[in-house]
Write an enzyme that holds these catalytic residues in place. Structure first.
Site, mmCIF file in Angstrom:
data_model
loop_
_atom_site.group_PDB
_atom_site.id
_atom_site.type_symbol
_atom_site.label_atom_id
_atom_site.label_comp_id
_atom_site.label_asym_id
_atom_site.label_seq_id
_atom_site.Cartn_x
_atom_site.Cartn_y
_atom_site.Cartn_z
ATOM 1 N N SER A 139 0.943 -1.104 -0.059
ATOM 2 C CA SER A 139 -0.094 0.144 0.115
ATOM 3 C C SER A 139 1.140 1.417 0.019
ATOM 4 O O SER A 139 1.650 1.517 -1.073
ATOM 5 C CB SER A 139 -1.041 0.050 1.201
ATOM 6 O OG SER A 139 -2.191 1.038 1.099
ATOM 7 N N ASP A 181 -9.367 -4.169 -5.861
ATOM 8 C CA ASP A 181 -8.550 -3.597 -5.084
ATOM 9 C C ASP A 181 -8.773 -1.965 -5.458
ATOM 10 O O ASP A 181 -7.864 -1.595 -6.359
ATOM 11 C CB ASP A 181 -7.247 -3.903 -4.872
ATOM 12 C CG ASP A 181 -6.419 -3.155 -3.776
ATOM 13 O OD1 ASP A 181 -6.970 -2.198 -3.272
ATOM 14 O OD2 ASP A 181 -5.330 -3.611 -3.483
ATOM 15 N N HIS A 187 -8.067 -5.260 -0.708
ATOM 16 C CA HIS A 187 -6.853 -4.572 -0.423
ATOM 17 C C HIS A 187 -6.188 -4.999 1.143
ATOM 18 O O HIS A 187 -5.198 -4.946 1.424
ATOM 19 C CB HIS A 187 -6.934 -3.279 0.159
ATOM 20 C CG HIS A 187 -5.819 -2.347 0.043
ATOM 21 N ND1 HIS A 187 -4.781 -2.270 -0.987
ATOM 22 C CD2 HIS A 187 -5.313 -1.740 0.926
ATOM 23 C CE1 HIS A 187 -3.714 -1.403 -0.592
ATOM 24 N NE2 HIS A 187 -4.086 -0.884 0.635
#
Length: 213
Positions: free
Chosen positions: A114, A182, A195
């Site tokens: 991320s 995602d 995610h």
């Protein structure tokens, strides 16, 4: 809205009892064969990161038998501040430079999830400016030390939603996971839960890295 919701879910994850995999406390690494440098996601709990960093490190320990491993948790806020990813970028490059000077034979595996993927992207010269929780590049791993980066493991990489990816000298050493739907890495993605599911890719990432070491 989906992106904000996704990051909010991550912020709550620290209090929901996510299972973590044991990994050594992060510190300046000794002169091991491989130093695993992990940048966690926004608000991600755990040592190296409960969703990605810790399970990937555990999988690497199983795959890289006969190699000594150490770990380093990139020191940065991993929050929504405008300078967060840039601070991680600077710390990652400083750590690699310091270790490379102290340990001439040590190699590195870079892990980013991320916002942590933005940190790694920047550190290898791929700007995350304009991506979710991204930033301009503030430091890059010097070309002379680039061959010592054995593998780059990315998960939920926000630059992919911009149509970007890792190119150039690191491309063949990079695996970049983006789960279907995602919203952080897929433009138009609507599955917030996607995610949070990258733990399932830890073994595949470690297998890839083992093939590059």
């Amino acid at each position: 809205m989906r992106i904000r919701l996704c990051l909010a879910v991550l912020s709550l994850a620290g209090g929901t009892g996510l299972a973590t995999v044991s990994a050594p406390a992060a510190s300046a690494a000794a002169c091991t064969d491989i130093d695993v440098v992990s940048a966690r996601g926004t608000f991600e709990p755990g040592n190296l990161g409960a969703i990605v960093g810790d399970p990937v490190y555990s999988a690497l320990q199983r795959k890289l038998t006969g190699k000594s491993l150490s770990s380093y948790k990139v020191n940065y806020p991993a929050d929504l501040s405008l300078t967060s990813a840039a601070r991680g970028n600077s710390d990652l490059v400083n750590h690699v430079n310091s270790q490379a000077s102290s340990c001439p034979n040590q190699r590195f595996i870079l892990v980013g999830y991320s916002q942590g993927a933005n940190v790694v992207d920047n550190s290898i010269g791929i700007s995350s400016a304009g991506a979710v929780v991204g930033s301009p590049i503030v430091a890059t791993i010097p070309a002379a030390r680039e061959p010592r980066v054995a593998a780059v493991l990315l998960f939920g990489n926000p630059i992919r939603a911009l149509g970007k990816s890792v190119t150039g000298v690191y491309q063949s050493r990079t695996i970049d996971f983006c789960a279907e739907g995602d919203p952080i890495c897929e433009n138009g993605g609507g599955d917030v839960g996607a995610h949070l599911g990258y733990t399932r890719n830890a073994d595949a990432a470690a297998t890839f890295a083992a093939g590059k070491v």
